[in-house]
Design a protein around this motif. Sequence first.
Motif, PDB file in Angstrom:
ATOM      1  N   SER A  91      -5.330  -9.634   5.860  1.00 24.16           N
ATOM      2  CA  SER A  91      -5.057  -8.231   5.536  1.00 24.16           C
ATOM      3  C   SER A  91      -3.570  -8.010   5.336  1.00 24.16           C
ATOM      4  O   SER A  91      -2.735  -8.869   5.638  1.00 24.16           O
ATOM      5  N   ASN A  92      -3.247  -6.825   4.821  1.00 26.77           N
ATOM      6  CA  ASN A  92      -1.867  -6.374   4.662  1.00 26.77           C
ATOM      7  C   ASN A  92      -1.699  -5.025   5.351  1.00 26.77           C
ATOM      8  O   ASN A  92      -2.594  -4.172   5.300  1.00 26.77           O
ATOM      9  N   TRP A  93      -0.566  -4.825   5.995  1.00 25.97           N
ATOM     10  CA  TRP A  93      -0.234  -3.546   6.620  1.00 25.97           C
ATOM     11  C   TRP A  93       1.184  -3.150   6.233  1.00 25.97           C
ATOM     12  O   TRP A  93       2.068  -4.009   6.081  1.00 25.97           O
ATOM     13  N   THR A  94       1.412  -1.868   6.062  1.00 27.26           N
ATOM     14  CA  THR A  94       2.761  -1.335   5.849  1.00 27.26           C
ATOM     15  C   THR A  94       2.943  -0.133   6.767  1.00 27.26           C
ATOM     16  O   THR A  94       1.995   0.609   7.038  1.00 27.26           O
ATOM     17  N   ALA A 104       6.430  -4.462   6.814  1.00 27.13           N
ATOM     18  CA  ALA A 104       5.237  -4.928   6.095  1.00 27.13           C
ATOM     19  C   ALA A 104       4.774  -6.223   6.738  1.00 27.13           C
ATOM     20  O   ALA A 104       5.598  -7.080   7.088  1.00 27.13           O
ATOM     21  N   THR A 106       1.791  -9.303   6.291  1.00 26.37           N
ATOM     22  CA  THR A 106       0.727  -9.891   5.485  1.00 26.37           C
ATOM     23  C   THR A 106       0.169 -11.085   6.230  1.00 26.37           C
ATOM     24  O   THR A 106       0.911 -11.884   6.802  1.00 26.37           O
ATOM     25  N   THR A 108      -2.736 -14.293   6.085  1.00 30.78           N
ATOM     26  CA  THR A 108      -3.637 -15.129   5.305  1.00 30.78           C
ATOM     27  C   THR A 108      -4.149 -16.248   6.193  1.00 30.78           C
ATOM     28  O   THR A 108      -3.361 -17.050   6.698  1.00 30.78           O
ATOM     29  N   GLN A 171      -3.425  -0.395   7.294  1.00 37.24           N
ATOM     30  CA  GLN A 171      -3.930  -1.441   6.422  1.00 37.24           C
ATOM     31  C   GLN A 171      -4.031  -0.914   5.003  1.00 37.24           C
ATOM     32  O   GLN A 171      -4.510   0.202   4.774  1.00 37.24           O
ATOM     33  N   THR A 172      -3.569  -1.711   4.046  1.00 35.55           N
ATOM     34  CA  THR A 172      -3.626  -1.286   2.645  1.00 35.55           C
ATOM     35  C   THR A 172      -5.041  -1.448   2.111  1.00 35.55           C
ATOM     36  O   THR A 172      -5.767  -2.380   2.485  1.00 35.55           O
ATOM     37  N   PRO A 177      -0.352  -7.778  -3.412  1.00 41.32           N
ATOM     38  CA  PRO A 177       0.681  -8.198  -2.463  1.00 41.32           C
ATOM     39  C   PRO A 177       1.558  -7.018  -2.039  1.00 41.32           C
ATOM     40  O   PRO A 177       1.854  -6.127  -2.836  1.00 41.32           O
ATOM     41  N   VAL A 178       1.947  -7.011  -0.775  1.00 40.20           N
ATOM     42  CA  VAL A 178       2.855  -5.973  -0.273  1.00 40.20           C
ATOM     43  C   VAL A 178       4.244  -6.531  -0.022  1.00 40.20           C
ATOM     44  O   VAL A 178       5.190  -5.769   0.198  1.00 40.20           O
TER      45      VAL A 178
END
Length: 246
Positions: A91-94, A104, A106, A108, A171-172, A177-178
């Motif tokens: 996941s991605n978070w900002t 930010a 990320t 994986t 979470q985006t 990609p962030v």
Amino acid sequence: MKRMTPLLTLLTGTGMAAVLFAMSAQAAPRTVDPRTAANAAAPPEAAVVSPAAPAEPPPDAAPAEPSEQRGQPAPSQTAPPTTPPAAKADSNWTGRLDGGATIAITVTDGKAVAYVCDGKKLEVWLNGTAANGKMKLTGKKGEVLTGSFGDGAASGEMVVGQRRWKFTAKQTSKPDPVLYRATSQQRRSGVDGGWIMLPDGSQIGVVTRNGTPVSAPPLDPAFGTTILDGRTVTAAPVAADPGAGE
């Protein structure tokens, strides 16, 4: 009277002969098969059948389990339970730190990269792991970021020396990609930089050139390029690669 005397004598002799014959027949021994006599004399229920001798087990045979001796199958042997693998996040978070900087994160396959910057001169890269709702990342100069994630949000704190900042991030919703960073070739030439792509379409970052940090010019994600002092700077999406913090 004289005529009857011979007849009486004949009858008397015949009777005596019959009596002697009968007595002789009773006194003579009978020839009988003893087995036939025994079988004839014994009632059916008196017959005894000899049980068959139990078969001897082979010398190397293992003793039967108690349940097998009772004619029931032995209980199956089950393997001991194993510990399930850790739940990894992709996941991605900002979000923001309570000091005003932007963050930010990320992740994986359980590997995490975080970037913190204020868009002016502060920037910190951190690497670590995120699994089972927990994350821990460290930076090159001893920075530590710890937190938890779940239900579309992440929170925790970053520690730099004696200073601490709380952070919260969302979470985006898009897989885009962030995080972007200057390529390794670009960094070898003396230019490093990071960019955070925010959900509202804006971006923030810092570029360090020859050791001096400045606000990062806008990056074109489609081409991964920007212009700094007339020079083209190239960047690539960060996907939790171990070298992101170098």
